[in-house]
Design an enzyme around this catalytic site. Sequence first.
Site, short mmCIF file in Angstrom:
data_model
loop_
_atom_site.label_atom_id
_atom_site.label_comp_id
_atom_site.label_asym_id
_atom_site.label_seq_id
_atom_site.Cartn_x
_atom_site.Cartn_y
_atom_site.Cartn_z
N HIS A 41 35.86 -74.34 35.26
CA HIS A 41 36.64 -73.36 36.03
C HIS A 41 36.27 -73.41 37.51
O HIS A 41 35.34 -74.11 37.93
CB HIS A 41 36.43 -71.94 35.47
CG HIS A 41 35.02 -71.44 35.60
ND1 HIS A 41 34.49 -70.94 36.77
CD2 HIS A 41 34.01 -71.32 34.67
CE1 HIS A 41 33.26 -70.55 36.59
NE2 HIS A 41 32.92 -70.78 35.32
N SER B 45 39.97 -76.17 41.18
CA SER B 45 39.42 -75.72 42.46
C SER B 45 37.98 -76.21 42.66
O SER B 45 37.74 -77.43 42.65
CB SER B 45 39.51 -74.19 42.52
OG SER B 45 39.21 -73.71 43.80
N ASP C 253 50.27 -72.76 47.45
CA ASP C 253 48.84 -72.48 47.49
C ASP C 253 48.42 -72.23 48.94
O ASP C 253 48.44 -73.14 49.77
CB ASP C 253 48.06 -73.66 46.90
CG ASP C 253 46.60 -73.31 46.63
OD1 ASP C 253 46.06 -72.44 47.32
OD2 ASP C 253 46.01 -73.91 45.71
N HIS D 222 47.60 -70.99 43.87
CA HIS D 222 46.29 -71.45 43.42
C HIS D 222 46.01 -71.07 41.97
O HIS D 222 45.30 -71.80 41.26
CB HIS D 222 45.22 -70.86 44.33
CG HIS D 222 43.90 -71.54 44.26
ND1 HIS D 222 43.70 -72.83 44.70
CD2 HIS D 222 42.69 -71.13 43.76
CE1 HIS D 222 42.44 -73.19 44.50
NE2 HIS D 222 41.81 -72.18 43.92
#
Length: 550
Positions: free
Chosen positions: A274, A348, A495, A523
């Site tokens: 993540h 990310s 984003d 995002h």
Amino acid sequence: MCVCFYLYFFHHQRLSQASEPPCVVLCRALSLIIFKMSVKNNMGKARSAILLTGRALNEGISFLVFILLDLLDFILCMVYKIADFVVEAEWKPCYCCSSSAKQAMAVTSTGKTILVSEKGESTKIVRLTSTKLQLEDVSDTLYTRPSLVSEISKTTVNELRRLNKVDTTNIITKHHHQQQHHTSSLICEKMTTKTTANNNKKNGSTTFTVNSTIVEMLQGKIGGMQSFPIPRWSDCDCSTCCSWTTSSKDALFVHSDGAKPGDKTSTEDVLFIHGFISSSKFWTETVFPNFTAATKSKYRLFAVDLLGFGRSPKPTDSLYTLREHVEMIERSVLESNRVKSFHIVAHSLGCILALALAVRHPSKIKSLTLIAPPYFPVPKGEQATQYVLRRVAPRRVWPPIAMGASIACWYEHISRTVCLLICKNHRVWEFLTKLVTRNRVRTYLMEGFFLHTHNAAWHTLHNIICGSASKLDKYLDVVRDRLKCNVTVFHGRDDELLPVECSYNVQTKIPRAQVKVFDNKDHITIVVGRQKAFARELEEIWSNSSSSSA
């Protein structure tokens, strides 16, 4: 334009049925075309003027707002100093008021001891739990973040020094923010004196300067003891956030799904990582439920809570460097589950960890899927860490996500206050959200946002996002030259945190990388809201990678 003019001319000439001379029709056509061109030109100028005005307004308001935030962070520094001393009976270090710099000598023969000394203070022995002291992984943006307050202070000090009106030592003591951003030497800057070099050769050691706050944090590892209580008074002490303290295993929380180790069918492994201020639920509540039964029977799915986030350990003496994050993933997933080869899906900040893992295990990677990777090529002559800091956190109030990122990156004590108000009281916020929405909104994203400590978020943000700026080019070169796996990059066109150019920058470094840009996605919604489609896309990527490797 000429074609349009002729069409208009003959069209009006036919409609006039020769009632008007051709010259009149021609003049009318020319007038109309000139009028439309002038309107279009004026509209373009008006649009440009509005954009310039908006940009100037944004910069002007941002300038004033962030001056106030600079002052607020300075005040909060004093407040937390007093609060920490009252509650924990000890002054706690922070990066904005650390003393100048301490000299540290790493003894390479043992690999576990560093000798720390400071002018006017007795020497201290710091014993580390790791076998190597990797201070080069610490980003200088932790203690070097230029602001107007610090610049004014620096200018004042330099002017006073020039006039020789005040003793230099007193000036440095009085100007808190001058020390905040400009007193600490760069990490691992080797001393140049011949005497030191000769002594180091004899003793088998290396001498360098270290930011004093980092030294104070490392002192918590003396004899394996913690310097700070767990949790600290400003951190949440609920059973979920502190579940790791009752575990005998020094490992991350890993959510496993899909095929079991004992299944007779040929299985493959997938690692999900993540992003910043998130947790494994970003995957387990979105993509995992949408995988087909065939996929879950073939693949072992591992979603980790990164060090300092979710239900994973949140050590107060950790610097949360890239090395620490990667080694914890290796220990918690790859080694404990005997993973021989695997696919990686990362979002990310997790993309940086994914690339670091790929570099460390080039022969094991079967496919690499990156979602909104934070890759900003650093121009020549720019300091990598500072350049990325300005790109990720531009100190602007608009868009709102840019302001949020700026507060998180630039202000140590304001961000700690946010954690104190939100993370420490996350159970209250979750209850209120469920009460207001009558349980109609799933709160897994909120849980991921809440379950972390300020220490973990602050160090991870600087040491991973900014600290890896000079490493990403090398990582991408290794992926391009040494890895043969498929590389797929997803990005939302809307984003506002990490622009689409980041993904295209990755493709520039890795020409075989396939970039997929989705309109009206940002995002988060690049995954959340299109999880079914994303699950199908992942299944296709893994299937193609397996068939190509076979």
